[in-house]
Design a protein around this motif. Structure first.
Motif, mmCIF file in Angstrom:
data_model
loop_
_atom_site.group_PDB
_atom_site.id
_atom_site.type_symbol
_atom_site.label_atom_id
_atom_site.label_comp_id
_atom_site.label_asym_id
_atom_site.label_seq_id
_atom_site.Cartn_x
_atom_site.Cartn_y
_atom_site.Cartn_z
ATOM 1 N N PHE A 66 20.204 -3.200 -8.016
ATOM 2 C CA PHE A 66 18.779 -3.060 -7.752
ATOM 3 C C PHE A 66 17.999 -2.430 -8.901
ATOM 4 O O PHE A 66 16.795 -2.183 -8.763
ATOM 5 C CB PHE A 66 18.565 -2.231 -6.486
ATOM 6 N N CYS A 67 18.641 -2.147 -10.022
ATOM 7 C CA CYS A 67 17.934 -1.543 -11.154
ATOM 8 C C CYS A 67 16.783 -2.441 -11.597
ATOM 9 O O CYS A 67 16.942 -3.660 -11.738
ATOM 10 C CB CYS A 67 18.895 -1.317 -12.313
ATOM 11 N N GLY A 68 15.627 -1.827 -11.816
ATOM 12 C CA GLY A 68 14.454 -2.566 -12.263
ATOM 13 C C GLY A 68 13.725 -3.300 -11.158
ATOM 14 O O GLY A 68 12.742 -3.996 -11.423
ATOM 15 N N LYS A 69 14.189 -3.158 -9.913
ATOM 16 C CA LYS A 69 13.556 -3.856 -8.792
ATOM 17 C C LYS A 69 12.608 -2.930 -8.031
ATOM 18 O O LYS A 69 12.263 -1.844 -8.495
ATOM 19 C CB LYS A 69 14.626 -4.463 -7.894
ATOM 20 N N ASN A 70 12.177 -3.380 -6.860
ATOM 21 C CA ASN A 70 11.095 -2.698 -6.148
ATOM 22 C C ASN A 70 11.436 -2.383 -4.702
ATOM 23 O O ASN A 70 12.128 -3.165 -4.031
ATOM 24 C CB ASN A 70 9.846 -3.590 -6.126
ATOM 25 N N LEU A 71 10.908 -1.264 -4.246
ATOM 26 C CA LEU A 71 10.742 -1.031 -2.818
ATOM 27 C C LEU A 71 9.378 -1.590 -2.422
ATOM 28 O O LEU A 71 8.477 -1.680 -3.260
ATOM 29 C CB LEU A 71 10.804 0.461 -2.491
ATOM 30 N N ALA A 72 9.225 -1.943 -1.166
ATOM 31 C CA ALA A 72 7.927 -2.376 -0.651
ATOM 32 C C ALA A 72 7.445 -1.394 0.397
ATOM 33 O O ALA A 72 8.252 -0.757 1.091
ATOM 34 C CB ALA A 72 8.030 -3.775 -0.046
ATOM 35 N N PHE A 73 6.144 -1.278 0.500
ATOM 36 C CA PHE A 73 5.518 -0.575 1.629
ATOM 37 C C PHE A 73 4.631 -1.558 2.364
ATOM 38 O O PHE A 73 3.826 -2.259 1.747
ATOM 39 C CB PHE A 73 4.677 0.616 1.171
ATOM 40 N N LEU A 74 4.770 -1.602 3.681
ATOM 41 C CA LEU A 74 3.903 -2.428 4.533
ATOM 42 C C LEU A 74 3.258 -1.530 5.572
ATOM 43 O O LEU A 74 3.950 -0.890 6.369
ATOM 44 C CB LEU A 74 4.715 -3.523 5.230
ATOM 45 N N GLY A 75 1.942 -1.473 5.556
ATOM 46 C CA GLY A 75 1.230 -0.641 6.517
ATOM 47 C C GLY A 75 -0.246 -0.584 6.191
ATOM 48 O O GLY A 75 -0.739 -1.291 5.303
ATOM 49 N N ALA A 76 -0.958 0.266 6.920
ATOM 50 C CA ALA A 76 -2.405 0.390 6.732
ATOM 51 C C ALA A 76 -2.709 1.255 5.516
ATOM 52 O O ALA A 76 -2.290 2.408 5.450
ATOM 53 C CB ALA A 76 -3.040 1.002 7.977
ATOM 54 N N LEU A 77 -3.435 0.696 4.565
ATOM 55 C CA LEU A 77 -3.935 1.461 3.433
ATOM 56 C C LEU A 77 -5.453 1.538 3.453
ATOM 57 O O LEU A 77 -6.055 2.383 2.790
ATOM 58 C CB LEU A 77 -3.462 0.833 2.120
ATOM 59 N N THR A 78 -6.070 0.642 4.218
ATOM 60 C CA THR A 78 -7.519 0.661 4.442
ATOM 61 C C THR A 78 -7.746 0.455 5.935
ATOM 62 O O THR A 78 -6.821 0.208 6.698
ATOM 63 C CB THR A 78 -8.232 -0.443 3.642
ATOM 64 N N GLY A 79 -8.992 0.549 6.344
ATOM 65 C CA GLY A 79 -9.304 0.369 7.757
ATOM 66 C C GLY A 79 -9.291 1.690 8.516
ATOM 67 O O GLY A 79 -9.155 2.766 7.925
ATOM 68 N N ASP A 80 -9.388 1.590 9.839
ATOM 69 C CA ASP A 80 -9.553 2.776 10.674
ATOM 70 C C ASP A 80 -8.393 3.751 10.594
ATOM 71 O O ASP A 80 -8.562 4.944 10.862
ATOM 72 C CB ASP A 80 -9.757 2.360 12.139
ATOM 73 N N ALA A 81 -7.194 3.287 10.287
ATOM 74 C CA ALA A 81 -6.030 4.173 10.214
ATOM 75 C C ALA A 81 -5.466 4.244 8.799
ATOM 76 O O ALA A 81 -4.321 4.637 8.605
ATOM 77 C CB ALA A 81 -4.960 3.698 11.193
ATOM 78 N N GLY A 82 -6.270 3.885 7.813
ATOM 79 C CA GLY A 82 -5.799 3.833 6.441
ATOM 80 C C GLY A 82 -5.304 5.162 5.898
ATOM 81 O O GLY A 82 -4.419 5.189 5.037
ATOM 82 N N ALA A 83 -5.853 6.271 6.387
ATOM 83 C CA ALA A 83 -5.434 7.581 5.883
ATOM 84 C C ALA A 83 -3.955 7.833 6.144
ATOM 85 O O ALA A 83 -3.264 8.460 5.334
ATOM 86 C CB ALA A 83 -6.272 8.685 6.525
ATOM 87 N N LEU A 84 -3.449 7.329 7.277
ATOM 88 C CA LEU A 84 -2.039 7.545 7.605
ATOM 89 C C LEU A 84 -1.134 6.791 6.638
ATOM 90 O O LEU A 84 -0.100 7.310 6.198
ATOM 91 C CB LEU A 84 -1.767 7.119 9.048
ATOM 92 N N GLY A 85 -1.502 5.554 6.303
ATOM 93 C CA GLY A 85 -0.726 4.790 5.340
ATOM 94 C C GLY A 85 -0.775 5.400 3.949
ATOM 95 O O GLY A 85 0.224 5.393 3.221
ATOM 96 N N GLN A 86 -1.924 5.936 3.576
ATOM 97 C CA GLN A 86 -2.024 6.600 2.277
ATOM 98 C C GLN A 86 -1.096 7.804 2.214
ATOM 99 O O GLN A 86 -0.489 8.078 1.167
ATOM 100 C CB GLN A 86 -3.476 7.034 2.020
ATOM 101 N N ASN A 87 -0.971 8.518 3.330
ATOM 102 C CA ASN A 87 -0.025 9.636 3.377
ATOM 103 C C ASN A 87 1.396 9.156 3.087
ATOM 104 O O ASN A 87 2.157 9.797 2.356
ATOM 105 C CB ASN A 87 -0.037 10.301 4.757
ATOM 106 N N MET A 88 1.760 8.027 3.697
ATOM 107 C CA MET A 88 3.104 7.478 3.502
ATOM 108 C C MET A 88 3.336 7.097 2.051
ATOM 109 O O MET A 88 4.381 7.411 1.466
ATOM 110 C CB MET A 88 3.310 6.269 4.414
ATOM 111 N N VAL A 89 2.365 6.430 1.452
ATOM 112 C CA VAL A 89 2.496 6.027 0.043
ATOM 113 C C VAL A 89 2.634 7.254 -0.851
ATOM 114 O O VAL A 89 3.399 7.248 -1.829
ATOM 115 C CB VAL A 89 1.308 5.148 -0.384
ATOM 116 N N ASN A 90 1.919 8.317 -0.520
ATOM 117 C CA ASN A 90 2.058 9.557 -1.297
ATOM 118 C C ASN A 90 3.509 10.040 -1.293
ATOM 119 O O ASN A 90 4.031 10.472 -2.323
ATOM 120 C CB ASN A 90 1.156 10.648 -0.719
ATOM 121 N N GLY A 91 4.149 9.971 -0.131
ATOM 122 C CA GLY A 91 5.540 10.396 -0.035
ATOM 123 C C GLY A 91 6.479 9.483 -0.802
ATOM 124 O O GLY A 91 7.408 9.944 -1.478
#
Length: 359
Positions: free
Chosen positions: A26-51
């Protein structure tokens, strides 16, 4: 990716075989995040991305020869938007693991897709009980489910808050119905009435009228912080003085911003997540869970895991302490141990540092 992955298990090891990141596929590859980054619950997804980004920052600083990056997919928390994004993720051969989905509805809408593609996923926040009943052996979560949280919330309302008549409302989404339903069942005869609102609804006057007519001395809402804030504001303006409680979907400072400091004062917001350590760089609910989920994937890379099946087996056997607490999975992909906390709005702010353990 293999379609015939073994079911999640657990033992006393971390799932590794003594390899190194240089041996990983997996060297040089990616993890993905799927969730809310905008919209009414976007703040929660931004918290996850921060982590997630904090975990990657720390890992990449020590593993320059095997760096891992992040690709973000903004579903706005919608189960309608998520399937198309899931298709993009499984068709991207640079992605080897998913931190997410963030919400329960999108998890139920995409779990089969990820399972059939053989893509391991670890959700930091999806809590609907039924997700791990689907037989998707690639799906895991590092957070307690709605069954544990709902029972703890009901116990808090009746035993700690002393409520005799509780009015229960949810917004119709999978997470919301699951949590509110467990609360309602656990409360039993203490439920004086129930109602349902819609996501995006702004006029809460009909709910306020029903709550006041019911004689309720406590109110529970299953849903997210935007509607929770609007409900708290309308209830207080309408003269309701009882306990206002909601779950982890509302546990964000944005709840206070929507409700206003006066209406939010005294609100109780539960979560199957304790406060972050004092020196933890990422902030917000689910940041520690997302950090821990990311570090499980990164531990597999450092251990030299080469393919999706090995990765899923590694996750299933993982047994370590994370910043969010002990992490080990049962044979369904649920975390084995989780505590429920109550957070309080005091002095016009959500106090995220001094919760009360309620289960």
């Amino acid at each position: 990716m293999s379609l015939s992955l073994t079911a999640c298990g657990s033992d006393d090891s971390d799932g590794g075989d003594g390899g190194s990141s240089a041996d990983s596929g997996f060297c040089g590859k990616n993890l993905a995040f799927l969730g809310a980054l905008t919209g009414d619950a976007g703040a929660l997804g931004q918290n996850m991305v921060n982590g997630i980004e904090l975990a990657l920052k720390e890992y990449n600083a020590d593993n320059a020869d095997c760096k891992i990056s992040l690709k973000k997919f903004d579903s706005q928390g919608s189960p309608d938007n998520a399937p198309a994004l899931a298709t993009q993720i499984i068709n991207d051969d640079t992605i080897f693991g998913l931190v997410g989905p963030g919400f329960s509805g999108e998890s139920l809408a995409t779990g089969k897709t990820f399972f059939e593609a053989g893509l391991p996923s670890i959700s930091p926040s999806a809590t609907n009980v039924t997700i791990t009943d689907q037989g998707w052996s690639t799906w895991h979560r590092v957070i307690g489910n709605d069954d544990a949280q709902g029972k703890a919330d009901a116990k808090y309302l009746t035993e700690t808050a002393g409520a005799k008549k509780v009015f229960v409302v949810h917004d119709g989404q999978d997470y919301s119905k699951g949590l509110a339903g467990t609360v309602e069942e656990a409360l039993g005869s203490a439920v004086v009435d129930t109602d349902t609102i819609s996501v995006g609804q702004t006029d809460m006057s009909a709910v306020v009228t029903k709550v006041k007519a019911s004689g309720a001395d406590a109110f529970f809402y299953g849903g997210y912080y935007t509607e929770a804030g609007l409900l708290a504001k309308a209830l207080r303006q309408g003269g309701f003085t009882g306990t206002f409680m909601s779950g982890d979907g509302s546990q964000d400072p944005a709840f206070v911003e929507v409700a206003g400091a006066d209406a939010a004062e005294g609100a109780v917001l539960s979560a199957p997540a304790g406060p972050a350590p004092a020196d933890f760089e990422a902030t917000g609910l689910y940041a520690t869970q997302a950090y821990d989920a990311s570090n499980i994937f990164l531990a597999a890379v450092k251990d030299g895991v080469k393919d999706a099946q090995e990765l899923n087996e590694f996750i299933g056997k993982y047994d370590e302490d994370g910043v969010s607490g002990p992490i080990a999975f049962d044979d369904k992909g649920d975390i084995k141990e989780s505590k429920i906390y109550a957070y309080f709005v005091k002095g016009g702010k959500l106090d995220v540092d001094n919760p009360e353990a309620i289960e």
